[in-house]
Design an enzyme around this catalytic site. Structure first.
Site, PDB file in Angstrom:
ATOM      1  N   ASP A   4      15.001 -21.898  44.973  1.00 58.70           N
ATOM      2  CA  ASP A   4      15.136 -20.424  45.211  1.00 58.70           C
ATOM      3  C   ASP A   4      13.920 -20.055  46.250  1.00 58.70           C
ATOM      4  OD1 ASP A   4      15.515 -17.718  45.136  1.00 58.70           O
ATOM      5  OD2 ASP A   4      14.258 -17.334  43.365  1.00 58.70           O
TER       6      ASP A   4
ATOM      7  N   ARG B 218      18.615  -3.384  38.682  1.00 59.12           N
ATOM      8  CA  ARG B 218      17.636  -4.307  39.468  1.00 59.12           C
ATOM      9  C   ARG B 218      16.267  -3.748  39.742  1.00 59.12           C
ATOM     10  NH1 ARG B 218      18.703  -8.172  44.508  1.00 59.12           N
ATOM     11  NH2 ARG B 218      19.703  -9.152  42.847  1.00 59.12           N
TER      12      ARG B 218
ATOM     13  N   ARG C 288      29.725 -14.599  41.497  1.00 57.58           N
ATOM     14  CA  ARG C 288      29.030 -13.542  41.115  1.00 57.58           C
ATOM     15  C   ARG C 288      29.947 -12.426  40.664  1.00 57.58           C
ATOM     16  NH1 ARG C 288      23.785 -12.505  42.558  1.00 57.58           N
ATOM     17  NH2 ARG C 288      24.068 -10.888  41.101  1.00 57.58           N
TER      18      ARG C 288
ATOM     19  N   CYS D 193      21.011 -19.742  45.058  1.00 56.11           N
ATOM     20  CA  CYS D 193      21.314 -18.437  44.704  1.00 56.11           C
ATOM     21  C   CYS D 193      21.675 -17.358  45.935  1.00 56.11           C
ATOM     22  CB  CYS D 193      20.506 -17.792  43.302  1.00 56.11           C
ATOM     23  SG  CYS D 193      18.806 -17.426  44.368  1.00 56.11           S
TER      24      CYS D 193
ATOM     25  N   HIS E 192      16.995 -13.616  36.286  1.00 55.80           N
ATOM     26  CA  HIS E 192      17.865 -13.165  36.871  1.00 55.80           C
ATOM     27  C   HIS E 192      19.384 -13.753  36.185  1.00 55.80           C
ATOM     28  CE1 HIS E 192      20.388 -11.946  40.235  1.00 55.80           C
ATOM     29  NE2 HIS E 192      20.202 -12.407  41.331  1.00 55.80           N
TER      30      HIS E 192
ATOM     31  N   GLN F  33      22.987 -14.296  37.885  1.00 55.99           N
ATOM     32  CA  GLN F  33      23.085 -15.186  38.784  1.00 55.99           C
ATOM     33  C   GLN F  33      23.387 -16.534  38.168  1.00 55.99           C
ATOM     34  OE1 GLN F  33      22.531 -15.207  42.462  1.00 55.99           O
ATOM     35  NE2 GLN F  33      23.681 -17.494  42.126  1.00 55.99           N
TER      36      GLN F  33
HETATM   37  N1  NVA Z   1      13.409 -15.045  43.199  1.00 56.14           N
HETATM   38  C1  NVA Z   1      14.258 -14.257  44.132  1.00 56.14           C
HETATM   39  C2  NVA Z   1      15.650 -14.153  43.879  1.00 56.14           C
HETATM   40  C3  NVA Z   1      16.382 -13.344  44.745  1.00 56.14           C
HETATM   41  C4  NVA Z   1      18.176 -13.446  44.345  1.00 56.14           C
HETATM   42  C5  NVA Z   1      13.800 -12.798  43.978  1.00 56.14           C
HETATM   43  O1  NVA Z   1      13.428 -12.216  43.029  1.00 56.14           O
HETATM   44  O2  NVA Z   1      13.374 -12.298  45.187  1.00 56.14           O
HETATM   45  N1   CP Z   2      21.244 -13.740  44.671  1.00 56.66           N
HETATM   46  C1   CP Z   2      21.203 -12.435  44.582  1.00 56.66           C
HETATM   47  O1   CP Z   2      20.745 -11.771  43.576  1.00 56.66           O
HETATM   48  O2   CP Z   2      21.577 -11.904  45.884  1.00 56.66           O
HETATM   49  P1   CP Z   2      21.094 -10.563  46.358  1.00 56.66           P
HETATM   50  O3   CP Z   2      19.666 -10.321  46.218  1.00 56.66           O
HETATM   51  O4   CP Z   2      21.627 -10.472  47.653  1.00 56.66           O
HETATM   52  O5   CP Z   2      21.871  -9.737  45.273  1.00 56.66           O
END
Ligand code: NVA
Ligand code: CP
Length: 307
Positions: A223, A102, A291, A263, A129, A132
């Site tokens: 989101d 990540r 997930r 999500c 993502h 997800q």
């Molecule tokens: N768009 C958000 C998704 C979190 C799961 C981010 O990138 O922080």
């Molecule tokens: N939806 C998601 O990826 O959640 P986290 O940021 O908690 O991993």
């Protein structure tokens, strides 16, 4: 060797194969059957950003498959402090069987994958993502909503929006993305999508009017307006996204049986009202639990284990 960096790298048949694997493994898990599809395998999990769901689901998932996870906070390793990413990738992948990352750069993720001897999974970048979306689609299949599916995405044209565009493009369903002016889905993503649509026949439209997107939609989703790394833009974004909160009135514009997916994490009063969240929380928590199951499907698929 295949990685899991974006949905666009997969065919419809491959995506559905992973979903079916996830369904099978979920069924087994629910009756307490844990098969060692990945015995003694190690998953390295590199996090440059926070996570609740991604970390817990990958770590639990690999354990339930007979392997083990190593959590690597990027602050604790040398990646990014001057050691070339190619060195980190070569070394880590010489010791483990799979890597999940990540980070804030799809380009860096791809560079890691190019230098990795083992499959690499995208656990979220600034662009996509995809893990997800596999959980989201698993939920859609479980709810029987995959036939005549029309998704309305209301909000920021961010990594989640782009991932919905890729999933729709590959699977061939209808998607309308409503974003405020200045927060549209990236043009490169639209170009990537156009090539896939030519094959799948997906119908993907873009608008700045949520009402248009919601019309006939059977799944409504959104989101956060402020993704990780955008915290300084919070006040501006909250102003710019006025009128984009998915609330009860908005949901009346969707199909009468439409469900709302998120999500998570969800910020009530911003991208979704507390009422809409509350009314749909059973499905949202099912989506979050998925997930675990979807990622087990992805890991088993990438490990080429016999199922
Ligand atoms: N768009 C958000 C998704 C979190 C799961 C981010 O990138 O922080
Ligand atoms: N939806 C998601 O990826 O959640 P986290 O940021 O908690 O991993």
């Amino acid at each position: 060797m295949k990685h899991f960096l974006t949905i666009a790298d997969y065919t419809k048949d491959e995506i559905l194969e992973i979903i079916n694997l996830a369904i099978k493994i979920k069924k087994e898990t629910k009756i307490g059957v844990f098969r060692d599809y990945m015995p003694k395998k190690t998953l390295a999990m590199i996090f440059e950003k926070s996570s609740t769901r991604t970390r817990v689901s990958f770590e639990t998932g690999i354990y339930q498959l007979g392997g083990t996870g190593i959590f690597l906070n990027s602050n604790d390793i040398h990646m990014g402090d001057g050691e070339p990413i190619s060195d980190t990738a070569q070394v880590i992948s010489s010791m483990v069987d799979m890597v999940m990352i990540r980070n804030d750069s799809q380009a860096q993720l791809e560079l890691f994958a190019q230098n990795s001897a083992v499959p690499v999974i995208n656990g979220l970048t600034e662009k996509f993502h995809p893990v997800q979306l596999m959980a989201d689609y698993l939920t859609i299949v479980e709810l029987g909503l995959d036939k005549n599916l029309k998704v309305a995405y209301i909000g920021d044209g961010n990594n989640m929006a782009s991932s919905w565009v890729m999933l729709a493009s590959v699977l061939g369903f209808e998607l309308c993305v409503a974003t405020p002016s200045g927060y549209e889905v990236d043009e490169n993503i639209k170009q990537m999508s156009a090539k896939l649509i030519a094959k799948s026949g997906a119908k993907i439209t873009y608008t700045d009017d949520p009402q248009i997107a919601l019309k006939h939609s059977t799944v409504v989703t959104t989101d956060t307006w402020v993704s990780m790394g955008q915290e300084k833009q919070k006040a501006q974004r909250q102003k710019d996204f006025a009128g984009f909160t998915v609330d009860t009135h908005m949901m009346t514009k969707a199909h009468s049986t439409a469900v709302f997916l998120h999500c998570l994490p969800a910020y009530r009063g911003y991208e979704v009202s507390a009422e809409v969240f509350e009314a749909n929380k059973k499905v949202i928590y099912q989506e979050a639990e998925n997930r675990l199951h979807a990622q087990k499907g992805i890991m088993v698929y990438l490990s080429r284990a016999k199922v």
